[in-house]
Design a protein around this motif. Structure first.
Motif, short mmCIF file in Angstrom:
data_model
loop_
_atom_site.label_atom_id
_atom_site.label_comp_id
_atom_site.label_asym_id
_atom_site.label_seq_id
_atom_site.Cartn_x
_atom_site.Cartn_y
_atom_site.Cartn_z
N ALA A 1 -77.12 -14.59 10.49
CA ALA A 1 -76.18 -14.79 9.22
C ALA A 1 -76.87 -14.58 7.95
N GLN A 2 -78.04 -14.44 7.96
CA GLN A 2 -78.71 -14.20 6.66
C GLN A 2 -77.95 -12.93 5.67
N ARG B 1 -71.98 -4.71 8.80
CA ARG B 1 -71.44 -5.27 7.92
C ARG B 1 -71.60 -6.83 7.69
N PRO B 2 -71.87 -7.35 6.59
CA PRO B 2 -71.58 -8.95 6.71
C PRO B 2 -70.14 -9.52 6.83
N VAL B 3 -70.22 -10.54 7.52
CA VAL B 3 -68.94 -11.15 7.67
C VAL B 3 -69.06 -12.62 7.49
N PRO B 4 -68.77 -13.16 6.11
CA PRO B 4 -68.96 -14.53 5.96
C PRO B 4 -68.47 -15.76 7.03
N ALA B 5 -69.24 -16.60 6.73
CA ALA B 5 -68.79 -18.00 7.61
C ALA B 5 -67.57 -18.39 7.10
N GLY B 6 -66.85 -18.96 8.08
CA GLY B 6 -65.40 -19.65 7.55
C GLY B 6 -64.65 -19.81 8.79
N PRO C 1 -69.53 -18.71 12.34
CA PRO C 1 -70.91 -19.10 11.47
C PRO C 1 -71.41 -18.15 10.76
N GLY C 2 -70.78 -16.89 10.57
CA GLY C 2 -71.52 -15.84 9.87
C GLY C 2 -72.40 -14.88 10.46
N GLY C 3 -72.41 -13.59 10.32
CA GLY C 3 -73.06 -12.65 10.85
C GLY C 3 -72.75 -11.21 10.56
N ARG C 4 -73.06 -10.34 11.33
CA ARG C 4 -72.85 -8.93 10.91
C ARG C 4 -72.13 -8.19 12.02
#
Length: 258
Positions: free
Chosen positions: A122-123, A163-168, A156-159
């Motif tokens: 998730a970085q 592409r980054p996908v934010p936590a939420g 929890p956030g990842g790629r």
């Protein structure tokens, strides 16, 4: 005399080589034991959360289901692990499960507990900072920073496809099909483009270091995708790595099933 010196030098060389091999083996054993103990510690902590948390709210139930799946996956990884890298993957799986357990505690309205170590996968992904709603191909998708009746799925956030996908919290786990192939990938990318489009004045997501367009980088990466690409764990939750392409590497728990 010269022969004696040669014999002494050879003996010293052999002795030094044997000492170096013993020290290397001892260092490896210590590293392996430390990695195993660290992974086991987080795994046991996750087990306690999974066993003790209960709730009827859809967001709580779903988060606990995801936490339980990570608990089972981490247990399997620990049983199969033989290298430091594999123990680190098991640790990452357990930490992801704890992120879901923490989300369940938030949905229950109780103290979420101490902050967890950041997930390697998730970085640079950031986290949602406001609610939003989009329509993609006639279907409505919602996302927000807090659980709700219309957003019961935590991520929890990842790629996803790099592409980054934010936590939420999301209205549907659209990232599951996006991690597959064919139309699912295309549909997932369309949803991501709509939800996180930089065309919005307020994109609605933040990042750890305040990078470009809200995605950011741990150390100021270019174009907001971050300089650290999650190291050993890769782009998914469990990386794939030494566990291959099965349940722990691109399958049910390979960055998806969130």
């Amino acid at each position: 005399m010269e022969f004696l010196l040669v014999v002494i030098l050879a003996a010293l060389l052999v002795g030094g080589l044997l000492w170096w091999r013993r020290e290397s083996a001892a260092r490896l054993a210590r590293s392996l034991a430390d990695a195993r103990a660290d992974a086991q510690r987080w795994y046991e902590r996750l087990g306690g959360q999974v066993m003790n948390l209960h709730g009827d709210d859809p967001a709580v139930r779903q988060a606990l289901v995801d936490a339980g799946e990570r608990y089972n996956a981490a247990g399997g990884q620990l049983e199969q692990a033989r290298t430091v890298h594999q123990y680190r993957l098991a640790r990452e799986t357990a930490l992801e499960g704890l992120a879901y357990a923490r989300a369940a505690r938030i949905a229950l309205g109780i103290d979420p507990g101490p902050e967890l170590p950041p997930l390697a996968s998730a970085q640079g992904a950031g986290q949602l900072t406001r609610e939003r709603e989009v329509n993609v191909q006639g279907q409505t998708f919602r996302a927000g920073p807090q659980p709700g009746r219309t957003t019961p799925y935590y991520y929890p956030g990842g790629r996803m496809q790099g592409r980054p996908v934010p936590a939420g919290w999301y209205s549907t786990p659209w990232w599951k099909t996006a991690l597959g192939a064919g139309a699912g990938v295309l549909g997932g990318m369309l949803i991501a483009d709509a939800l996180f489009s930089p065309a919005f004045a307020d994109p609605g997501y933040g990042a750890e270091a305040g990078g470009q367009e809200g995605f950011g980088a741990e150390a100021g990466g270019q174009e907001g995708f971050g300089g650290d690409q999650a190291g050993d764990v890769g782009g998914g939750d469990f990386g794939g790595g030494d566990f291959g392409g099965g349940d722990f590497g691109g399958g049910d728990f390979g960055g998806g099933d969130w």
